[in-house]
Design a protein around this motif. Structure first.
Motif, PDB file in Angstrom:
ATOM      1  N   GLY A  88      45.373  18.917  45.302  1.00  0.00           N
ATOM      2  CA  GLY A  88      46.691  18.398  44.969  1.00  0.00           C
ATOM      3  C   GLY A  88      47.287  18.863  43.663  1.00  0.00           C
ATOM      4  O   GLY A  88      48.355  18.374  43.265  1.00  0.00           O
ATOM      5  N   VAL A  89      46.637  19.791  42.969  1.00  0.00           N
ATOM      6  CA  VAL A  89      47.201  20.336  41.730  1.00  0.00           C
ATOM      7  C   VAL A  89      48.507  21.063  42.050  1.00  0.00           C
ATOM      8  O   VAL A  89      48.661  21.664  43.118  1.00  0.00           O
ATOM      9  CB  VAL A  89      46.189  21.279  41.055  1.00  0.00           C
ATOM     10  CG1 VAL A  89      46.831  22.087  39.945  1.00  0.00           C
ATOM     11  CG2 VAL A  89      45.003  20.475  40.521  1.00  0.00           C
ATOM     12  N   ASP A  90      49.468  21.026  41.115  1.00  0.00           N
ATOM     13  CA  ASP A  90      50.782  21.614  41.351  1.00  0.00           C
ATOM     14  C   ASP A  90      50.872  23.087  40.966  1.00  0.00           C
ATOM     15  O   ASP A  90      51.481  23.887  41.680  1.00  0.00           O
ATOM     16  CB  ASP A  90      51.848  20.841  40.559  1.00  0.00           C
ATOM     17  CG  ASP A  90      52.000  19.416  41.028  1.00  0.00           C
ATOM     18  OD1 ASP A  90      52.079  19.199  42.255  1.00  0.00           O
ATOM     19  OD2 ASP A  90      52.032  18.503  40.181  1.00  0.00           O
ATOM     20  N   VAL A  91      50.304  23.441  39.816  1.00  0.00           N
ATOM     21  CA  VAL A  91      50.437  24.799  39.278  1.00  0.00           C
ATOM     22  C   VAL A  91      49.074  25.259  38.768  1.00  0.00           C
ATOM     23  O   VAL A  91      48.345  24.492  38.130  1.00  0.00           O
ATOM     24  CB  VAL A  91      51.466  24.840  38.115  1.00  0.00           C
ATOM     25  CG1 VAL A  91      51.513  26.223  37.475  1.00  0.00           C
ATOM     26  CG2 VAL A  91      52.848  24.432  38.612  1.00  0.00           C
ATOM     27  N   ILE A  92      48.732  26.511  39.064  1.00  0.00           N
ATOM     28  CA  ILE A  92      47.499  27.123  38.575  1.00  0.00           C
ATOM     29  C   ILE A  92      47.872  28.283  37.662  1.00  0.00           C
ATOM     30  O   ILE A  92      48.817  29.030  37.951  1.00  0.00           O
ATOM     31  CB  ILE A  92      46.640  27.654  39.740  1.00  0.00           C
ATOM     32  CG1 ILE A  92      46.151  26.503  40.627  1.00  0.00           C
ATOM     33  CG2 ILE A  92      45.454  28.465  39.225  1.00  0.00           C
ATOM     34  CD1 ILE A  92      45.538  26.963  41.928  1.00  0.00           C
ATOM     35  N   ILE A  93      47.134  28.424  36.572  1.00  0.00           N
ATOM     36  CA  ILE A  93      47.292  29.632  35.752  1.00  0.00           C
ATOM     37  C   ILE A  93      45.942  30.334  35.633  1.00  0.00           C
ATOM     38  O   ILE A  93      44.885  29.729  35.819  1.00  0.00           O
ATOM     39  CB  ILE A  93      47.851  29.332  34.344  1.00  0.00           C
ATOM     40  CG1 ILE A  93      46.821  28.584  33.504  1.00  0.00           C
ATOM     41  CG2 ILE A  93      49.168  28.591  34.410  1.00  0.00           C
ATOM     42  CD1 ILE A  93      47.030  28.756  32.030  1.00  0.00           C
ATOM     43  N   HIS A  94      46.006  31.619  35.340  1.00  0.00           N
ATOM     44  CA  HIS A  94      44.805  32.420  35.089  1.00  0.00           C
ATOM     45  C   HIS A  94      45.039  33.332  33.899  1.00  0.00           C
ATOM     46  O   HIS A  94      46.140  33.870  33.724  1.00  0.00           O
ATOM     47  CB  HIS A  94      44.496  33.342  36.277  1.00  0.00           C
ATOM     48  CG  HIS A  94      43.904  32.673  37.459  1.00  0.00           C
ATOM     49  ND1 HIS A  94      42.547  32.473  37.600  1.00  0.00           N
ATOM     50  CD2 HIS A  94      44.490  32.168  38.578  1.00  0.00           C
ATOM     51  CE1 HIS A  94      42.321  31.862  38.754  1.00  0.00           C
ATOM     52  NE2 HIS A  94      43.479  31.662  39.364  1.00  0.00           N
ATOM     53  N   SER A  95      43.995  33.516  33.108  1.00  0.00           N
ATOM     54  CA  SER A  95      43.913  34.714  32.290  1.00  0.00           C
ATOM     55  C   SER A  95      43.274  35.754  33.199  1.00  0.00           C
ATOM     56  O   SER A  95      42.047  35.769  33.380  1.00  0.00           O
ATOM     57  CB  SER A  95      43.059  34.485  31.042  1.00  0.00           C
ATOM     58  OG  SER A  95      42.872  35.719  30.383  1.00  0.00           O
ATOM     59  N   ALA A  96      44.090  36.606  33.785  1.00  0.00           N
ATOM     60  CA  ALA A  96      43.585  37.608  34.725  1.00  0.00           C
ATOM     61  C   ALA A  96      42.757  38.676  34.021  1.00  0.00           C
ATOM     62  O   ALA A  96      42.065  39.464  34.671  1.00  0.00           O
ATOM     63  CB  ALA A  96      44.748  38.253  35.471  1.00  0.00           C
ATOM     64  N   SER A  97      42.798  38.673  32.694  1.00  0.00           N
ATOM     65  CA  SER A  97      41.991  39.606  31.898  1.00  0.00           C
ATOM     66  C   SER A  97      40.505  39.364  32.075  1.00  0.00           C
ATOM     67  O   SER A  97      39.695  40.233  31.732  1.00  0.00           O
ATOM     68  CB  SER A  97      42.327  39.443  30.408  1.00  0.00           C
ATOM     69  OG  SER A  97      43.691  39.203  30.192  1.00  0.00           O
ATOM     70  N   LYS A  98      40.132  38.196  32.599  1.00  0.00           N
ATOM     71  CA  LYS A  98      38.728  37.806  32.665  1.00  0.00           C
ATOM     72  C   LYS A  98      38.124  38.237  34.008  1.00  0.00           C
ATOM     73  O   LYS A  98      37.996  39.408  34.279  1.00  0.00           O
ATOM     74  CB  LYS A  98      38.603  36.304  32.431  1.00  0.00           C
ATOM     75  CG  LYS A  98      39.326  35.816  31.170  1.00  0.00           C
ATOM     76  CD  LYS A  98      38.833  36.479  29.910  1.00  0.00           C
ATOM     77  CE  LYS A  98      39.350  35.838  28.634  1.00  0.00           C
ATOM     78  NZ  LYS A  98      40.776  35.948  28.393  1.00  0.00           N
ATOM     79  N   TYR A  99      37.783  37.285  34.869  1.00  0.00           N
ATOM     80  CA  TYR A  99      37.057  37.615  36.107  1.00  0.00           C
ATOM     81  C   TYR A  99      37.904  38.418  37.096  1.00  0.00           C
ATOM     82  O   TYR A  99      37.368  39.236  37.843  1.00  0.00           O
ATOM     83  CB  TYR A  99      36.538  36.343  36.766  1.00  0.00           C
ATOM     84  CG  TYR A  99      35.392  35.733  36.003  1.00  0.00           C
ATOM     85  CD1 TYR A  99      34.103  36.235  36.121  1.00  0.00           C
ATOM     86  CD2 TYR A  99      35.612  34.680  35.122  1.00  0.00           C
ATOM     87  CE1 TYR A  99      33.045  35.698  35.398  1.00  0.00           C
ATOM     88  CE2 TYR A  99      34.568  34.133  34.385  1.00  0.00           C
ATOM     89  CZ  TYR A  99      33.290  34.640  34.528  1.00  0.00           C
ATOM     90  OH  TYR A  99      32.261  34.110  33.798  1.00  0.00           O
TER      91      TYR A  99
END
Length: 420
Positions: free
Chosen positions: A193-204
């Protein structure tokens, strides 16, 4: 389709030349062909490339793939993970508003939200994400977002996700989850049910430390939460910077659309097409890598747990770890990432371990194929005041490991000789 298949094929049609690899569109601008097409694209009457600050064909394929792998509706790639955090919050909050931040998050996130955004007039409140017992009392009419990490860096703690989401939904507040460490291979926040996801795509997602990038992903049907929500007038009232455009009137994913048309347009933290292309390559092997990272890390964690000079090991995959039950509940197949932390007696001993490793590199990054060792209190979290560090579970003797794809036997031997 499964995540593995989506990562290899989604969002790309091979076109006239049948190229198996996604092309790199290394260009700043595009030929509209005629004046009317140019006008239509700027007026949003016709979708298509305008300028690489706003959109790029290579970047769009990366965005479509990460959205599909996360099970979301749309994504927007940004220049870095820090920029993704900033844009996700700036898309919701303005001067006079507040954001509620988990106590256990990456140090750069803490500094951004509690200090830098304060200069923009956005206040931060901090809650205990382990229990979320204090969360509801912090929410008021000016609260615009609740921000947490699915697996915190460097404490390796798992929040009470279902309780956080339930409280947020009760008050119609948008939740933002940083899923960098877990990745969608191990945990999909939208399923809870989380609304928004962010990533530091620099990582995995990158996987080899080759590129800097960030991404913001919006869940399916997030528009329903934003439209007519009095907390978020920016989606429901005319945008004078865009000739009175009302985002709620556009049948597109509003959250990511507004980031592009308002924030990236004006602030310009655009991801380079070449970095998007590199991140596409990373997605192709993400599933294989993350699972092996996790298996290797569990072996290293078991060794550290048995070492007499190690006071404590933070890794939810370990039986007996305080986070173990949450890990079994939320994470796939008992795998809990390539990140762990452990505590030894004092700063000087911790530094000596870093200085004596042979395979591990002392690097301020995670998610690389090569193993990394870091002392958070003096590096990634050094800007956090001492009292806040202790409250966040980061002692002077805490060491963070990002376990790579080397043989775990070699990594254990390296740690054994370094610890002594």
């Amino acid at each position: 389709m499964t995540q593995e298949t989506l990562a290899l094929h989604f969002g790309y049609e091979k076109g006239d030349f049948g190229t198996m690899a996604v092309p790199l569109y290394q260009t700043s601008a595009y030929d509209f062909g005629n004046a009317q097409t140019a006008a239509n694209r700027f007026a949003l009457k016709e979708l298509g490339p305008i300028y690489t600050r706003l959109n790029n064909p290579t970047t769009e394929i990366f965005e479509k793939r990460i959205a599909a792998i996360e099970g979301g509706e749309a994504a927007v790639a940004i220049a870095s993970g820090q920029a993704a955090t900033f844009f996700a919050i700036a898309n919701l909050a303005e001067a006079g508003d507040n954001v509620i931040l988990a106590e256990k998050v990456y140090g750069g996130t803490t500094t951004l939200i509690t200090h830098t955004l304060k200069r923009f007039g956005i206040k931060a409140k901090v809650f205990n994400s382990d229990t979320a017992d204090d969360l509801e009392a912090l929410i008021d009419e000016k609260t615009k977002a609740i921000f947490f990490e699915s697996l915190s860096n460097p404490q390796i703690a798992i929040p009470n996700i279902e309780k956080i989401v339930a409280i947020a939904n009760q008050h119609n507040v948008v939740t933002i989850c940083d899923n960098t460490v877990a990745t969608p291979i191990l945990f999909r926040p939208f399923d809870y049910g989380v609304d928004v996801i962010i990533h530091s795509a620099s990582k995995y997602i990158s996987g080899q430390g080759l590129s800097i990038g960030g991404v913001v992903v919006a869940r399916n049907n997030l528009n329903e939460k934003l439209i007519k929500n009095v907390r978020y007038p920016q989606f429901n009232e005319p945008d004078e910077s865009y000739h009175g455009l009302v985002y709620a009137d556009i049948p597109l994913p509003l959250f990511t659309l507004r980031i592009v048309l308002s924030l990236i347009r004006d602030i310009g933290a655009t991801i380079a097409p070449f970095n998007s292309w590199l991140l596409i390559q990373g997605l192709e092997t993400l599933s294989v890598r993350v699972k092996q990272h996790s298996r290797n890390t569990l072996e290293v964690a078991r060794f550290l747990k048995s070492h007499p000079k190690v006071k404590n090991v933070n890794y939810p995959g370990l039986e007996g770890d305080v986070q173990h039950e949450k890990a079994k509940k939320y994470f796939k197949d008992g795998l809990t990432s390539g990140l762990l932390s452990f505590e030894v007696e004092g700063l000087e001993f911790a530094k000596s371990i870093l200085d004596n490793t042979k395979i591990f590199s002392v690097v301020a990054n995670i998610g690389d194929t090569k193993s990394i060792i870091t002392h958070p209190a003096s590096t990634t979290h050094m800007q956090v005041p001492a009292d806040e560090l202790e409250k966040a579970g980061i002692s002077q003797g805490l060491i963070r490991l990002s376990i790579g794809l080397e043989s775990p036997e070699d990594l254990i031997a390296d740690l054994k000789q370094a610890i002594g």
